[in-house]
Design an enzyme around this catalytic site. Structure first.
Site, short mmCIF file in Angstrom:
data_model
loop_
_atom_site.label_atom_id
_atom_site.label_comp_id
_atom_site.label_asym_id
_atom_site.label_seq_id
_atom_site.Cartn_x
_atom_site.Cartn_y
_atom_site.Cartn_z
N SER A 100 27.35 -5.76 -19.20
CA SER A 100 26.00 -6.27 -19.45
C SER A 100 25.13 -6.17 -18.19
O SER A 100 24.90 -5.07 -17.71
CB SER A 100 26.12 -7.70 -19.99
OG SER A 100 24.90 -8.17 -20.46
N ASP A 150 24.60 -4.27 -31.48
CA ASP A 150 24.32 -5.06 -30.26
C ASP A 150 22.84 -5.41 -30.22
O ASP A 150 21.99 -4.52 -30.15
CB ASP A 150 24.72 -4.22 -29.02
CG ASP A 150 24.65 -5.03 -27.73
OD1 ASP A 150 23.80 -5.93 -27.64
OD2 ASP A 150 25.42 -4.73 -26.82
N HIS A 181 27.04 -7.92 -28.77
CA HIS A 181 27.02 -7.72 -27.32
C HIS A 181 28.35 -8.12 -26.67
O HIS A 181 28.51 -8.03 -25.46
CB HIS A 181 25.86 -8.53 -26.74
CG HIS A 181 25.49 -8.14 -25.33
ND1 HIS A 181 25.07 -6.86 -25.00
CD2 HIS A 181 25.47 -8.84 -24.17
CE1 HIS A 181 24.81 -6.81 -23.70
NE2 HIS A 181 25.05 -8.00 -23.17
C1 MLT Z 1 20.06 -7.75 -18.36
O1 MLT Z 1 19.18 -8.57 -18.15
O2 MLT Z 1 20.64 -7.13 -17.47
C2 MLT Z 1 20.40 -7.49 -19.79
O3 MLT Z 1 19.44 -8.03 -20.63
C3 MLT Z 1 21.75 -8.00 -20.15
C4 MLT Z 1 21.85 -9.47 -19.93
O4 MLT Z 1 21.55 -10.24 -20.85
O5 MLT Z 1 22.23 -9.86 -18.86
#
Ligand code: MLT
Length: 199
Positions: A100, A150, A181
């Site tokens: 992520s 996702d 996700h």
């Molecule tokens: C991010 O902010 O890098 C992406 O949206 C994934 C997350 O939720 O951290």
């Protein structure tokens, strides 16, 4: 940066990069599953979003603070160089394993530096930045774990990232799951099989 380093038996070094709200301990079991012989450098993101560690700031969900992304990408790049000297591993043996937000900073390193990694496992990554020319990535092995449902990283974005990396010469393998996700055991096992073949 806050981190854990565990010396392994082989020359490979897994660079672990957690998701939003995680820390440097989160992905340690993953490293064990993927390659129990490798050294492990697991890092905590330097940004705090309401107490949740991240690797760079965002303006809102899915919208990155580009200035901070660039600053933090360079900061992490320098940290890996520092760690290579401090712990005596080869800078050319580092394989990123990010989930992520951690996958997004790993992607940003690939977008901004020439061959920062020997390979990369990106679980649920997004396209870190658009409208910039990318460095060459000749034969770079990249595994992308994605979710066909996702809600954060849409399948179209996964395909766009695959195309952007492949265009520069990376060898990208995309593994699809249907668990939103979430990072699933099947996905990690698939990454392990890919890793054993490529790295
Ligand atoms: C991010 O902010 O890098 C992406 O949206 C994934 C997350 O939720 O951290």
């Amino acid at each position: 940066m806050e981190h854990v380093f565990n010396q392994g038996k082989s020359s490979n070094v897994l660079l672990l990069l957690h998701g939003t709200g995680g820390n440097e301990k989160d992905l340690l079991p993953l490293a064990e599953m993927i390659d129990g012989e490798a050294s492990v450098l697991s890092v905590r993101g330097n940004v705090s979003e309401q107490g949740m560690p991240r690797f760079f700031k965002r303006l809102r969900e899915g919208v990155f603070d580009e200035e901070d992304l660039l600053f933090r990408t360079e900061e992490l790049h320098q940290f890996i160089d520092w760690a290579a000297t401090e712990y005596g591993f080869s800078r050319n043996e580092v394989i990123a394993v990010g989930y992520s937000n951690g996958a997004n900073i790993a992607g940003s390193l690939l977008f901004h530096y020439e061959q920062p990694f020997k390979g990369a496992i990106l679980f649920h990554p997004m396209v870190p930045r658009r409208g910039v020319s990318l460095p060459t990535m000749s034969n770079l092995p990249v595994f992308i774990g994605a979710g066909s449902n996702d809600p954060i990283c849409a399948p179209e974005e996964t395909k766009e990232l695959d195309q952007l990396l492949s265009k520069e010469g990376a060898h990208v393998t995309v593994h699809w799951e249907q668990n939103g996700h979430q990072l699933t055991k099947q996905e990690v096992e698939s990454a392990r099989d890919w890793y054993q073949e490529k790295l």
